[in-house]
Design an enzyme around this catalytic site. Structure first.
Site: not given
Ligand code: ADP
Ligand code: MG
Length: 396
Positions: A39, A197, A354, A377
């Site tokens: 940053r 999710k 992230g 965010g």
């Molecule tokens: P970002 O931070 O890039 O927006 P998210 O926080 O939405 O991404 O998602 C990242 C998380 O999703 C990671 O910790 C990863 O381990 C988890 N993840 C991805 N695929 C699966 C899966 N099949 N089962 C459980 N967790 C998962």
């Protein structure tokens, strides 16, 4: 073509003028050391350009969540020295007490960091008195902190109405990249949405089905969609209560002419740990005691073929549990495909989030994407199609 917002190209002669520059200095620290200076480095173009043109550069930023209290453990004084090292120039620190007098002693080309804006409750409330206080310190305002632009705070939104306001270079680069990715992109456009999710990305999915030609769903959230279609996902992370929502998203995609890609092969394990025993199976062959932890190689190859037909890609969320080997395979492979297509010049690739940034770094391709947003965010709200108050306030 004139941009929708004013930039440093429009700011005119800044010599001797006090320019308040909103930056994101909210860096992770341990034992007084900055552990990731990304940053800080992002501020260099704007701050040095203004200083070199003779402006008095006054950096505004928040640090942590002091919730309107003056907390020494959240003082930007701690960041001033590392920041000075990153800039390679002296940086003054200005406390709120006597800020006006301190600013008056600065000379053309000087750079100063003003104490944490969140030491005042008025910052997060976007209180007019706070805006007046901030605006009195400067003649011009530059917002260079896209990552804080989803918040309508005094230093990100209110002040843009009180002083002539411009986008800094990092903000400009971010807005240009996002415009190319989803504003007025070259079609076909593919979106990769992964992560844990569906519930955290419902608005993203709803917005994207109306915008993109291919929606690629991976990660834990793909399980929710598979389950909604009658697939038995065993012990996988799955939001069964969102089956109806998932179906509605698939219907909306259909109506909008957006092709949704769900995996048809997956990598499963009985235990969620590093290098467990795994099987690669068709989605219909997941056993009751197994978890889907990555999409499979056949699906990954098919997705690579989809990307080869596309001109634009926007990516948020890993395709599997990439922190735990070998469940990073699909994410790494597809990221490398996207990077190679970008290098060849056939794909504009924009990614953010992230964990997504961490995954692209793990794949060694973050520098090969057209643009990688480190704004969490704010990037997600932009993917949801929301207007960001800090950006809207800069609009001509
Ligand atoms: P970002 O931070 O890039 O927006 P998210 O926080 O939405 O991404 O998602 C990242 C998380 O999703 C990671 O910790 C990863 O381990 C988890 N993840 C991805 N695929 C699966 C899966 N099949 N089962 C459980 N967790 C998962
Ligand atoms: Mg995350």
């Amino acid at each position: 073509m004139a941009k929708a917002f004013k930039t440093l190209d429009d700011i005119g002669d800044v010599a001797g003028r006090r320019v308040l520059v909103r930056e994101d200095l909210n860096v992770p620290m341990a034992d007084g050391e900055v552990t990731d200076d990304t940053r800080l480095r992002a501020t260099i173009p704007t701050v040095t350009e203004l200083a070199d043109k003779g402006a008095i550069v006054l950096v505004l930023a928040h640090f942590g969540r002091p919730k309107g209290e003056r907390r020494p453990d959240m003082s930007l004084a701690m960041v001033t020295k590392p920041y000075s090292q990153v800039l390679g120039r002296p940086v003054r620190f200005i406390d709120w007490d006597g800020a006006e007098e301190a600013v008056a002693t600065l000379r053309n080309g000087d750079i100063a960091v003003i104490e944490n804006t969140r030491f005042f409750a008025g910052e997060e409330k976007n209180d007019p008195e706070m805006v007046t206080r901030l605006a009195a310190l400067g003649d011009l305002y530059v917002n260079d902190a896209f990552s804080a632009a989803h918040r309508a705070h005094a230093s990100t939104e209110g002040i843009a109405h009180a002083l002539p306001a411009f986008a800094g270079r990092a903000m400009e680069a971010e807005l240009d990249a996002l415009e190319k990715a989803l504003g007025t992109p070259r079609h076909p456009v593919a979106a990769v949405v992964g992560g844990a999710k569906v519930s955290t990305k419902l608005d993203v999915l709803k917005h994207l089905v109306g915008k993109v030609d291919h929606l690629i769903i991976g990660g834990g959230m793909a399980n929710t969609f598979l389950a909604a279609r009658g697939v038995n996902v065993g012990k996988s992370l799955c939001e069964h209560d969102l089956a109806g929502t998932a179906e509605a998203i698939l219907d909306a995609a259909d109506a909008a002419g957006c092709t949704v890609h769900l995996p048809y092969d997956v990598v499963v394990a009985k235990e969620f740990k590093a290098n467990p025993e795994t099987r690669t199976v068709n989605v219909h062959e997941v056993a009751a005691d197994e978890m889907i932890l990555d999409i499979g190689p056949a699906a990954t190859e098919a997705l690579a073929d989809v990307l080869k037909t596309c001109k634009t890609l926007v990516w948020n969320g890993p395709l599997g549990a990439f922190e735990t080997p070998p469940f990073d395979a699909a994410t790494v492979s597809l990221a490398r495909t996207a990077a190679a297509l970008t290098k060849e010049g056939s794909l504009i690739s924009v990614a953010g989030g992230g964990d997504t940034v961490a995954a692209l770094n793990q794949a060694g391709v973050a520098d090969d994407f057209t643009f990688v947003s480190t704004a969490g965010g704010a990037f997600l709200e932009w993917m949801e199609g929301k207007e960001l108050p800090g950006v809207a306030a800069l609009t001509r």
